[in-house]
Design an enzyme around this catalytic site. Sequence first.
Site, short mmCIF file in Angstrom:
data_model
loop_
_atom_site.label_atom_id
_atom_site.label_comp_id
_atom_site.label_asym_id
_atom_site.label_seq_id
_atom_site.Cartn_x
_atom_site.Cartn_y
_atom_site.Cartn_z
N TYR A 132 -38.42 24.83 9.30
CA TYR A 132 -38.38 26.29 9.33
C TYR A 132 -38.99 26.81 10.63
CZ TYR A 132 -37.18 27.05 4.34
OH TYR A 132 -36.56 27.11 3.11
N SER A 133 -40.32 26.70 10.74
CA SER A 133 -41.00 27.32 11.90
C SER A 133 -40.56 26.72 13.23
CB SER A 133 -42.52 27.11 11.78
OG SER A 133 -43.03 27.77 10.66
N SER A 165 -44.31 19.63 8.28
CA SER A 165 -45.18 18.70 7.55
C SER A 165 -44.46 17.40 7.21
CB SER A 165 -45.67 19.34 6.25
OG SER A 165 -46.44 20.48 6.54
N GLU A 248 -42.50 29.13 -7.08
CA GLU A 248 -43.89 28.83 -6.78
C GLU A 248 -44.82 29.41 -7.84
OE1 GLU A 248 -44.63 29.12 -2.51
OE2 GLU A 248 -43.35 27.35 -2.72
#
Lengths: 397, 381
Positions: A132-133, A165, A248
């Site tokens: 994503y980032s 990550s 979540e």
Amino acid sequence: MDLSYSAEEESFRLRLRSWLENNLPDGWLDGRRKLPEGLTEQEKFYRDWHLRLYEGGWIGLSLPQAYGGQGASLVQQLIYEEETARVEAPPLISAIGLTNIAPTLIHIGTEEQRKTYVPKILSGEEVWCQGYSEPNSGSDLASVQTRAVKDGDQYTINGQKTWTSYSMFSQRCFLLARTSRGEKKHHGLTVFLVDMNQPGVEVRPIRHIDGGQKFGEVFFDNAVASQADIVGEVDKGWDVAMFLLRFERVAGAQFAIRLKNMMSDVIQLAGTLQKRGRPLAEDPVVRQRLADYYARSLGGYLNFYRNFTNIMHAGKPGPEGSIDKLYTTELEKELCGYAVGLFAEGSAPPETLRELEEKWQHRWLYSFGSTIKAGTSEIQRNIIGERILGLPKDMKA
Amino acid sequence: MVDFRLSEEEQMLQSSARKLFESLGGIQAARDYTAGKEESASLLWNRLAELGYAGILVPEDDGGMDLEFTSVIPLAEELGRTLAPIPFMETVVFGAMVLLKRGTSGQKAAWLPKIADGSLRLGVCADLSEPSVSDMTVPIAAERRDSGFVLSGEMDYVRYGKDANAYVVAADLAGEHGRAIFLVDRQAAGIHAASCHTLDQTGPSAKVCFERVHVGDDALIGGQLGTDGLQDALDAMNAALCANMVGGMSKVVEMAAEYAQIRHQFGHPIGRYQAIKHRIADMKVETEIARSLAYYAALAVQEQLGEAGRIVSSAKSYCSEAYERIASHNIQIHGGIGFTTEHDAHLFLKRAKEMERYGGSAVQHRKRVADQLDGRHALKI
């Protein structure tokens, strides 16, 4: 109003607790919780741990049994978070695959994607990362520039992701890339399932301030993905990327429980460190600070449970999760900083001092990532202000 | 089953209470009261009693609703929202709890119905600057006399002391070793109550003087010396005060958010600017944390948990400081008008500051928390 668990829930807890006691790495429960040094050793360690959990039947609690999951209730998922946090269990290298990718594929993936990827997520054979980032797109995720250009049946991908990550250990990447220029910046994005083991993909680990290397940069240099690797529709990837947020529900648990455990540890630390033969915990100034942190930690911990109760009844999470995330991560940072400061006030026997001090310094430094990842504290305040309090959105270009 | 929220009945109680207080003018009763017009407060008290709210902790046989302690939360919150200028905490919570915990059956039968029907309005003549009974100073002395006791001494800072028609009085036995709790009728000869200067005009304090006040044996609560039950009553009142403060905090956050949407400067509602938006967000966060602590404090009192003292003191210290911060930010967000008496903001600030002291200061409460903390049982719920 009740904070107790049912008999069935407690027996689930005891079963898990006993399994953990028997299956955690050697010495773990005695406090020897060191991760191996090098990345190769770490990967082996993480994969071993996943495999143990998988063989024990503790993987995929939140996934439906029809897809190989355990179909556990929300409270059971919460208990899992409580028990693993209680023993500071090793991290799960498969976390992203299990909590993000698999549910997305199950709900909005193709049947082919489900059959191909979900079993390997569960078994741990394939580790996933989330692309994503980017260096220029953090909070402003919709501004991503990694390009995916259609080329017959394939897409050619160029660009760079960062803070990814476990990218060093991953076989697959859930990638958000730009396929066209839309009217608004979040139009024209597409989600691809990308093979990390291809020549066009390079990973460089990043060392963060506590010394660890949990994430890396991922460079896409004419990497390829096929039509079948698209999740959802072309140019409608933003909705796919956001789809996960409705899952979540126990995400906040780890922050709340870690805060509670950390508070207990700080109290113990104040009892262990001594000044002129007396524990710091006897000092009236220290006692005021401890009691203040205790009240604030207790409040944060309770608030998670109150929010969790409301989520269970509403059926889905709401913006209130931002309150918990903001509060617990900021408090943890402050609490760890206070703990490190206690070493300037008191001391312990040399055999224990060094390890104790390093443990707290590590925790404090690591805590700086929590107020940045998963939505910075500033973004959380915007969410609270706009979605809970109804305040007007920021001015934008 | 993990279910950490108000029950359906408690939620209904909250909406009924809100409607009632709104129908009686909301915060206007507090404003009238501070301007010397006490009729609004009396009306509020009487209507509250008519609907049974004064008897929430009183057994049904004594005319009450006999609800669980957590039912105090919704009522206390709504009273806090409107800064209701009535001795609810002192009477409905503290007074009822003292009687329930140590009253003789005769005393309960005589006085609990008077709490339930609203005829009793209590002031507490005890050192409420301390959260622990064992740390209280006791300026009132009691001497045994033929058919009762004679009380002498002065008690400062008795909240709603001038409105009270009876007092719960802590006294030390003169010449003997012992402490006693009395319930004394205001009409008894020798009692004078004079207003003290109080920051919070929605809850003014009085100095109550006892000049050789003769009371009968039946005024000694429990019929014997001792303070058993007083700590429980004080913890209960502090838990209720936390919910009361949360009500005030919630109202203040709403006020700030509303203002930030309607006040425009530089072509935008000021809530669009992050300095304002983020400040109100932080106020909201603290309110919700305070709410969770207040709920748990009430639950701890209800379940008579061993660690109730630690939990109540954690909640009280956090809530009072959070309330002051939130009320302070609210004035800042309102700019110039927040600084005037024309606006309600200052009333909440002054109430918050008073609450920091009432029932024990934040520092004293934290001292109590620290005394009950050790590595073994910290944060076990």
